[in-house]
Write an enzyme that holds these catalytic residues in place. Structure first.
Site, PDB file in Angstrom:
ATOM      1  N   CYS A   1     -15.764   1.161  33.192  1.00  0.00           N
ATOM      2  CA  CYS A   1     -16.049   1.263  31.756  1.00  0.00           C
ATOM      3  C   CYS A   1     -15.430   2.501  31.118  1.00  0.00           C
ATOM      4  CB  CYS A   1     -17.558   1.215  31.503  1.00  0.00           C
ATOM      5  SG  CYS A   1     -18.494   2.625  32.159  1.00  0.00           S
TER       6      CYS A   1
ATOM      7  N   HIS B   1     -22.998   3.836  30.770  1.00  0.00           N
ATOM      8  CA  HIS B   1     -22.029   2.817  30.351  1.00  0.00           C
ATOM      9  C   HIS B   1     -21.473   3.177  28.977  1.00  0.00           C
ATOM     10  CE1 HIS B   1     -20.057  -1.059  30.718  1.00  0.00           C
ATOM     11  NE2 HIS B   1     -20.369  -1.326  29.475  1.00  0.00           N
TER      12      HIS B   1
ATOM     13  N   HIS C   1     -15.226  -3.723  26.275  1.00  0.00           N
ATOM     14  CA  HIS C   1     -15.693  -2.903  27.392  1.00  0.00           C
ATOM     15  C   HIS C   1     -15.404  -3.590  28.714  1.00  0.00           C
ATOM     16  CE1 HIS C   1     -19.872  -4.834  28.338  1.00  0.00           C
ATOM     17  NE2 HIS C   1     -19.103  -5.723  27.748  1.00  0.00           N
TER      18      HIS C   1
END
Length: 365
Positions: A279, A327, A339
């Protein structure tokens, strides 16, 4: 510089240079897992067996928790790796400084030796004593200037020797300190890597035990949960601030274009492209491509980048998710992010509110 200091500097140099060729591995005892506990399963029915749907929902939550933990451990690994690279670079610089310092010390000693030999050739008398014995006034005056020059040169050589010796001692101490930090980072890397592999293996094992139709249903449950979260976020999303255009900057547009071009590439933890990303690997590379280097990990991005109100969000901004900032996704406008979700998934578009938002940061503020 005495023999002990020379030996210390040489040993540090050899060890520092040799260390850079070692693989980034270490063995360390695992540390207690500080990640949040798995989500609680749905309450059992008053009577009768649990339904297959309820079992799948429980499995979905368990898998999600495992991947969340893996994500947090991935951030720890990435940060330790970045710090290890930095320390390696510092050790290389210090090793070069030690070599240069030793060469300078040798040169200064040669100069000091030359001055001593010159005095010996003059009968072992210091220049001042030789002048006293001279009865030539002009020679005396010329000698005065030479004595002053010689004395200044001797003082300069001695001062340079002292400074160089002190510098070498400092370089040696710094190299030792950076070496210890590097080893500490290697241990943290090993611990994080062990956690990541364990969490991913456990999640993959859960999925592998399902039949194909159950795996398909599991994916649908994931989408349903994300859609519910997105709908709830949109329903309560704060109105944009007055006077905020929401338009991306040129750098923001470049970052969005880069991130969007990676859609379809697989998630691989620790990866920064070009074939796969985790990520924060995706977001850091997108902004690097836009000419604005940012921290490598989502936690560091949250800690170091300027924070903005979610009402002021514009394309290119980074949305940080979960309480531990484990994240990150890039806002692309219209309530969506791009993402890299987790192992087994690919870079994709998703609702900005499909996960628990911690906050928003802006790399080009």
């Amino acid at each position: 510089m005495n023999r002990r200091h020379c030996a210390a500097a040489a040993i540090t140099l050899v060890c520092a240079l040799g260390l850079l060729t070692l693989p980034a591995q270490a063995v360390a005892a695992p540390t207690p897992d500080s990640s949040p506990p798995p989500a609680a399963s749905a309450p059992a029915a008053p009577s009768g067996p649990a339904s297959p749907e309820r079992d799948l929902e429980k499995i979905r939550q368990e898998i999600e928790t495992l991947y969340r933990k893996a994500g947090a451990a991935t951030d720890a690994y990435n940060l330790a790796e970045e710090q290890a690279k930095k320390q390696s670079g510092e050790i290389v610089k210090l090793a070069k400084a030690i070599v240069d310092g030793q060469a300078k010390m040798a040169e200064l000693k040669d100069r000091a030796g030359a001055q001593a030999r010159e005095q010996y050739r003059n009968g072992g008398l210091p220049p001042g004593a030789q002048l006293v014995l001279s009865d030539d006034p002009q020679l005396f005056l010329d000698g005065i200037n030479k004595v002053r020059t010689s004395q200044q040169a001797n003082k300069t050589v001695l001062a340079q020797l002292t400074r160089t010796q002190e510098d070498l001692e400092t370089y040696t101490q710094d190299a030792s300190s950076n070496w210890q930090k590097l080893e500490s980072n290697r241990v943290r890397q090993a611990e994080a890597k062990k956690k990541i592999n364990a969490q991913i293996a456990a999640a993959e094992k859960l999925e592998s035990q399902l039949e194909k139709k159950e795996r398909d249903r599991l994916r649908q449950l994931e989408r349903d949960a994300a859609n519910r979260a997105q709908s709830a976020w949109l329903a309560t999303r704060p109105a944009p601030s007055v006077g905020v255009s929401g338009e991306a900057t040129a750098a923001g547009r470049a970052a969005v274009a880069f991130a969007s071009a990676q859609i379809g590439k697989p998630y691989v933890w620790g990866a920064t492209g070009p074939g796969s990303y985790d990520c924060s690997g995706l977001t850091s590379q997108a902004w690097a491509a836009a000419g604005r280097p940012i921290p490598r990990t989502s936690q560091e991005q949250w800690r170091l980048l300027p924070r903005i109100d979610i009402r002021d969000m514009r394309p290119g901004d980074l949305i940080i998710y979960h309480a531990d900032a484990s994240h990150v996704g890039m806002y692309v406008g219209d309530g969506a992010i791009v993402h890299s979700p987790r192992p087994g998934r690919h870079v994709t578009l998703a609702g900005a509110g499909s996960m628990k938002i911690l906050g928003v940061v802006r790399p080009d503020k």
